[in-house]
Design a protein around this motif. Structure first.
Motif, PDB file in Angstrom:
ATOM      1  N   HIS A 173      37.980  71.157  31.596  1.00 15.23           N
ATOM      2  CA  HIS A 173      38.639  70.370  30.553  1.00 15.23           C
ATOM      3  C   HIS A 173      37.508  70.332  29.311  1.00 15.23           C
ATOM      4  O   HIS A 173      36.440  70.184  29.807  1.00 15.23           O
ATOM      5  CB  HIS A 173      38.879  69.013  30.870  1.00 15.23           C
ATOM      6  CG  HIS A 173      39.895  69.030  31.999  1.00 15.23           C
ATOM      7  ND1 HIS A 173      41.352  69.609  31.853  1.00 15.23           N
ATOM      8  CD2 HIS A 173      39.925  68.363  33.258  1.00 15.23           C
ATOM      9  CE1 HIS A 173      41.824  69.325  32.888  1.00 15.23           C
ATOM     10  NE2 HIS A 173      41.388  68.707  33.768  1.00 15.23           N
ATOM     11  N   PRO A 174      37.846  70.193  28.094  1.00 16.67           N
ATOM     12  CA  PRO A 174      36.921  69.945  27.022  1.00 16.67           C
ATOM     13  C   PRO A 174      36.004  68.463  27.161  1.00 16.67           C
ATOM     14  O   PRO A 174      36.506  67.605  28.084  1.00 16.67           O
ATOM     15  CB  PRO A 174      37.897  69.951  25.828  1.00 16.67           C
ATOM     16  CG  PRO A 174      39.040  70.613  26.051  1.00 16.67           C
ATOM     17  CD  PRO A 174      39.168  70.406  27.625  1.00 16.67           C
ATOM     18  N   PRO A 175      34.810  68.500  26.481  1.00 17.79           N
ATOM     19  CA  PRO A 175      34.175  67.313  26.923  1.00 17.79           C
ATOM     20  C   PRO A 175      34.498  66.126  25.989  1.00 17.79           C
ATOM     21  O   PRO A 175      33.791  64.990  26.701  1.00 17.79           O
ATOM     22  CB  PRO A 175      32.747  67.857  26.128  1.00 17.79           C
ATOM     23  CG  PRO A 175      33.265  68.798  25.183  1.00 17.79           C
ATOM     24  CD  PRO A 175      34.491  69.597  25.333  1.00 17.79           C
ATOM     25  N   PHE A 176      35.282  65.848  25.323  1.00 21.06           N
ATOM     26  CA  PHE A 176      35.454  64.515  24.557  1.00 21.06           C
ATOM     27  C   PHE A 176      35.419  63.162  25.411  1.00 21.06           C
ATOM     28  O   PHE A 176      34.893  62.421  25.111  1.00 21.06           O
ATOM     29  CB  PHE A 176      36.828  64.708  23.354  1.00 21.06           C
ATOM     30  CG  PHE A 176      36.925  63.532  22.700  1.00 21.06           C
ATOM     31  CD1 PHE A 176      36.058  62.837  22.123  1.00 21.06           C
ATOM     32  CD2 PHE A 176      38.342  62.777  22.896  1.00 21.06           C
ATOM     33  CE1 PHE A 176      36.181  61.553  21.398  1.00 21.06           C
ATOM     34  CE2 PHE A 176      38.442  61.654  22.417  1.00 21.06           C
ATOM     35  CZ  PHE A 176      37.552  60.970  21.484  1.00 21.06           C
ATOM     36  N   ALA A 177      36.592  63.330  26.217  1.00 19.82           N
ATOM     37  CA  ALA A 177      36.790  62.358  26.985  1.00 19.82           C
ATOM     38  C   ALA A 177      35.658  61.953  28.050  1.00 19.82           C
ATOM     39  O   ALA A 177      35.481  60.712  28.437  1.00 19.82           O
ATOM     40  CB  ALA A 177      38.164  62.130  27.892  1.00 19.82           C
ATOM     41  N   LYS A 178      35.194  62.809  28.629  1.00 21.84           N
ATOM     42  CA  LYS A 178      34.082  62.867  29.476  1.00 21.84           C
ATOM     43  C   LYS A 178      32.811  62.278  28.778  1.00 21.84           C
ATOM     44  O   LYS A 178      32.105  61.448  29.478  1.00 21.84           O
ATOM     45  CB  LYS A 178      33.766  64.041  30.208  1.00 21.84           C
ATOM     46  CG  LYS A 178      34.900  64.708  30.965  1.00 21.84           C
ATOM     47  CD  LYS A 178      34.514  66.141  31.612  1.00 21.84           C
ATOM     48  CE  LYS A 178      34.807  66.918  30.426  1.00 21.84           C
ATOM     49  NZ  LYS A 178      34.577  68.381  30.899  1.00 21.84           N
ATOM     50  N   LEU A 179      32.575  62.887  27.597  1.00 25.22           N
ATOM     51  CA  LEU A 179      31.507  62.003  26.815  1.00 25.22           C
ATOM     52  C   LEU A 179      31.783  60.601  26.559  1.00 25.22           C
ATOM     53  O   LEU A 179      30.724  59.956  26.517  1.00 25.22           O
ATOM     54  CB  LEU A 179      31.277  62.783  25.598  1.00 25.22           C
ATOM     55  CG  LEU A 179      30.697  64.347  25.588  1.00 25.22           C
ATOM     56  CD1 LEU A 179      30.983  64.947  24.165  1.00 25.22           C
ATOM     57  CD2 LEU A 179      29.270  64.081  25.857  1.00 25.22           C
ATOM     58  N   LEU A 180      33.057  60.196  26.291  1.00 22.71           N
ATOM     59  CA  LEU A 180      33.368  58.861  26.228  1.00 22.71           C
ATOM     60  C   LEU A 180      32.855  57.913  27.383  1.00 22.71           C
ATOM     61  O   LEU A 180      32.274  56.947  27.471  1.00 22.71           O
ATOM     62  CB  LEU A 180      34.648  58.646  25.909  1.00 22.71           C
ATOM     63  CG  LEU A 180      35.180  58.808  24.569  1.00 22.71           C
ATOM     64  CD1 LEU A 180      36.682  58.700  24.254  1.00 22.71           C
ATOM     65  CD2 LEU A 180      34.454  58.115  23.412  1.00 22.71           C
ATOM     66  N   ILE A 181      33.259  58.465  28.589  1.00 23.22           N
ATOM     67  CA  ILE A 181      32.927  57.918  29.940  1.00 23.22           C
ATOM     68  C   ILE A 181      31.476  57.590  30.121  1.00 23.22           C
ATOM     69  O   ILE A 181      30.911  56.682  30.207  1.00 23.22           O
ATOM     70  CB  ILE A 181      33.647  58.434  31.134  1.00 23.22           C
ATOM     71  CG1 ILE A 181      35.256  58.711  30.977  1.00 23.22           C
ATOM     72  CG2 ILE A 181      33.198  58.021  32.500  1.00 23.22           C
ATOM     73  CD1 ILE A 181      35.979  59.566  31.803  1.00 23.22           C
ATOM     74  N   ALA A 182      30.708  58.714  29.617  1.00 25.26           N
ATOM     75  CA  ALA A 182      29.331  58.825  29.958  1.00 25.26           C
ATOM     76  C   ALA A 182      28.635  57.928  28.982  1.00 25.26           C
ATOM     77  O   ALA A 182      27.826  57.115  29.038  1.00 25.26           O
ATOM     78  CB  ALA A 182      28.814  59.985  29.789  1.00 25.26           C
ATOM     79  N   PHE A 183      29.145  57.699  27.745  1.00 30.35           N
ATOM     80  CA  PHE A 183      28.596  56.834  26.534  1.00 30.35           C
ATOM     81  C   PHE A 183      28.979  55.311  26.992  1.00 30.35           C
ATOM     82  O   PHE A 183      27.863  54.576  26.925  1.00 30.35           O
ATOM     83  CB  PHE A 183      29.445  57.193  25.451  1.00 30.35           C
ATOM     84  CG  PHE A 183      29.142  56.064  24.190  1.00 30.35           C
ATOM     85  CD1 PHE A 183      27.946  56.244  23.657  1.00 30.35           C
ATOM     86  CD2 PHE A 183      29.955  55.184  23.738  1.00 30.35           C
ATOM     87  CE1 PHE A 183      27.409  55.182  22.551  1.00 30.35           C
ATOM     88  CE2 PHE A 183      29.357  54.254  22.635  1.00 30.35           C
ATOM     89  CZ  PHE A 183      28.521  54.492  22.201  1.00 30.35           C
TER      90      PHE A 183
END
Length: 757
Positions: free
Chosen positions: A96-106
């Motif tokens: 999957h693209p990174p947007f939602a995963k970056l939000l979780i990591a943020f």
């Protein structure tokens, strides 16, 4: 049929021909007239009172018991792990693209979490590992809560009254599947919120279509583009949302192209280019930005290296694992560790009993087992010398070992060679026994001592598995395949050997060589001399690679591996089962407490949507047939609402649902949730349409009748939806023990719940 209803010879005005928008002309005219009752301050107050109420309910349903269960649930094992990799800046690969995963990591970064916990297995304790899982889950809960008021405001923007707005919101607010996905560390809440924002933004943009290129017009057009970018940057199924908006835009441009609209080709070009910029170019730039951020954060070598080209891997810093990794050479003495259990390949000067407890006869030769010990390299019984085959054995050291090489393993502790043969293993009679053979028998059994080192890359093609690659300690995952009998070396810890093998793990030859638990690594070289250049760490030179080249390479791999997801899954389902909630997914079950989370839709809400979708098709067919005979039953306003507003929502549902029939990959009920969201908007709208008097000849209709019918319909539907939600609440939240009879009472057609016995 009376002459008042049947009007022959009169040319009708088709709303589709006279409107270039999803919102009917009559509503837009009314919206501008402050004297109309619908836009009074009193009526606005009703909207916001109900909006506040339903938002508060959504907040409660998604945040209550958010810490339950306090263990890793379902796909949290993936997306929690990816957040940890981001926080450690370690490269990984995902479909999957990174947007939602970056939000979780943020979220993890905001609260100062280091990412040390890797979410390795479903059921791992968050409490014992001190994981801020409630903060992670709160992100999904906030997004899931926001979906409900955005839906309400979308319905208001489309000109629907409070009851219709409420019904659409209730369907999603009290949907069991939507609530489950909004309470866990998953991507779906981000995806569905982005879809909801896209629908709202485009509907809002449409209200300013007669004010082109004004500030409001640009604001909501760009908001639509940004929302679209969030959808596609979360999951690639977001392309269906692009398709939905794209159809609406094409329809609008087609109307604007009509010369009767008075637009010059130059003006039309401005409209076309504005939409191209806002809905294609801007979303693509934002989409690329998330990948740029992805590469900028993940600068260390990690588990995703093997998926990427060697050129890409040269751009990554070495991780501690890579720093300690050494190139394996022939005549190195190594320890061999099983990837799944963490145990080390072992042998000792004891033989298998002549007969096992069940009466089977063994080879009565030296045992080969696995042991789980610290400092395994200190015991010669855990050490194996890697020896080349005779044809390539020149007795010289320094020759590198590569994947796909054929090798032999000499046991350091006893001097024999590792071997497997067509003798049943002690605990798994269908598997082959592993043993050690000595000098006097090596010549006659030489072929049985040959093993191929096969590169193990999950989900990769046979071509990639057969490629030649340097074998390094710690870093190279291998399957050790026996050349003579074509089995893979395997161990397990679900049952241990008896006292004659000191309770150690069995090692056997697994005929299912594709099993993911056949994987081993060479852990450490135990005879590495200090004079050997490999004993000294030399930092590698970090190279650069253009961003677009990185992105293009990763994009191709993501699409390739997405298409490879065709294997069977016990909870996979086909699209025909989704609208009626005939399928579900087991997210969590605890054998000790007999509690479970089962992902399934609210049956009342799902079936209600299907009823409204079916009724709509019937109404449209009836309208088309009667108009072919020149019977004009619906007013122009009603037809505009039927074909433009409701038609847009119906097309949106179709675009998010029917393409799944063309896909060969694994499919699950959660793929239907964006379509379910749009179907809820549609259902609220059609409910108001049915309860309204849409006849062309309607005069002096008492508005209280409409209100009564709508209130009754919304009330009954809401009661059924809310009842089902709380009835299935124990398997939505996973917080309550149910007796087997109570579990059976909640079985729904093909849904198979746990603990029904």
């Amino acid at each position: 049929m009376s002459q008042q209803v049947r009007k022959r010879g009169k040319k009708s005005t088709t709303p589709i021909e006279n409107s270039n928008n999803i919102i009917d002309e009559t509503y837009l005219i009314k919206k501008k007239k402050v004297t109309i009752q619908d836009n009074t301050k009193e009526n606005e107050l009703k909207y916001y009172i109900v909006l506040s109420f339903i938002t508060a309910l959504a907040f409660y349903l998604r945040f209550t018991k958010l810490g339950t269960p306090d263990q890793v649930v379902f796909d949290e094992v993936h997306f929690g792990k990816f957040a940890s990799y981001y926080l450690e800046r370690t490269y990984f690969f995902d479909l999957h693209p990174p947007f939602a995963k970056l939000l979780i990591a943020f979220v993890g970064w905001l609260i100062g979490y280091t990412g040390k916990f890797k979410f390795d297995a479903i059921g791992d304790s968050y409490i014992e590992n001190n994981v801020p899982y409630i903060a992670y889950r709160s992100l999904s809960a906030i997004q899931g809560t926001a979906i409900v008021p955005i839906m309400f405001m979308t319905m208001k923007t489309l000109g629907f009254q409070v009851p219709a707005c409420l019904l659409a919101s209730v369907i999603v607010c009290f949907d069991n599947a939507q609530v489950v996905d909004s309470r866990l560390i998953l991507l779906d809440a981000t995806l569905i919120l982005s879809v909801a924002l896209t629908m709202f933004s485009y509907c809002k943009f449409s209200t300013f279509r007669k004010q082109p290129f004004t500030q409001n017009w640009w604001t909501w057009l760009l908001a639509t583009g940004v929302s679209l970018s969030c959808v596609i940057s979360t999951k690639y199924v977001g392309v269906f949302t692009f398709f939905t908006i794209g159809l609406a835009v094409v329809h609008e441009l087609w109307i604007l192209l009509d010369y009767q609209k008075g637009l010059t080709l130059q003006d039309f070009s401005k409209h076309f280019l504005a939409r191209l910029w806002a809905l294609i170019v801007v979303p693509f730039i934002i989409y690329l930005f998330w990948f740029y951020l992805h590469f900028a954060i993940l600068i260390k070598s990690g588990p995703g290296d093997a998926f990427m080209s060697s050129e890409f891997q040269e751009t990554l810093l070495e991780s501690p694992l890579a720093q300690n990794s050494k190139q394996v050479q022939y005549y190195d003495q190594i320890t061999i560790q099983h990837k799944d259990t963490g145990s080390f390949l072992h042998s000792h000067d004891h033989v298998y009993p002549l007969r096992y407890e069940d009466g089977r006869i063994s080879s009565n030769q030296q045992q080969v087992t696995c042991v789980d010990v610290d400092n395994a390299e200190q015991d010669p019984n855990n050490q194996w010398e890697i020896v080349p085959i005779k044809a390539e054995d020149d007795g010289k050291r320094g020759k590198e070992v590569n994947t796909n090489d054929i090798v032999r393993f000499k046991h350091v502790g006893t001097g024999g060679y590792l071997l497997t043969h067509d003798v049943a293993s002690p605990l798994k009679p269908t598997n082959e026994e592993f043993t050690v053979v000595f000098d006097e028998k090596i010549e006659s059994r030489y072929n049985e001592t040959l093993f191929r080192l096969r590169l193990s890359v999950p989900g990769s093609s046979p071509k990639k598995q057969n490629q030649k690659k340097k074998v390094k300690t710690l870093a190279t995952d291998l399957k050790i395949l026996h050349m003579d009998t074509v089995v893979a070396m395997w161990t397990h810890d679900d049952e241990l050997l008896p006292e004659w093998a000191f309770g150690q793990q069995e090692v056997s030859g697994n005929k299912k060589i594709q099993d993911k638990d056949n994987v081993w690594t060479f852990n450490k070289i135990t005879n590495l001399d200090k004079s050997d250049p490999r004993s000294k760490y030399i930092p590698k030179e970090i190279k650069t690679m253009p961003f677009l080249k990185k992105w293009w390479q990763l994009q191709g791999l993501m699409f390739h591996h997405n298409n490879q997801l065709s294997s069977s899954h016990p909870f996979a389902s086909q699209p025909d089962s989704w609208p009626l909630a005939l399928s579900g997914v087991s997210f969590y079950n605890n054998n000790d407490t007999k509690k479970q989370i089962f992902f399934v839709g609210n049956v009342v809400g799902f079936w209600l949507e299907v009823c409204f979708l079916s009724i709509y098709i019937g109404i449209v067919l009836a309208d088309q047939i009667t108009r072919r005979r020149n019977y004009h039953l619906l007013s122009d306003k009603a037809r505009s609402r039927l074909y433009n507003t409701l038609g847009f929502l119906f097309v949106g549902w179709s675009a998010h649902y029917f393409p799944f029939y063309l896909m060969n990959r694994q499919k699950f009920l959660h793929h239907y949730l964006p379509a379910h969201l749009i179907a809820a908007l549609f259902s609220g709208g059609l409910a108001e349409f049915i309860c309204s008097n849409n006849s062309r000849d309607a005069v002096n209709v008492n508005p209280n009748i409409k209100k009564f019918k709508m209130t009754l319909l919304v009330g009954l539907a809401s009661l059924g939806i809310i009842w089902f939600f709380f009835y299935f609440g124990p398997i939505t939240y996973g917080d309550t023990y149910l007796t087997p009879d109570e579990v059976k009472a909640r079985q729904w057609l093909d849904i198979k719940l746990h603990y029904a016995k």
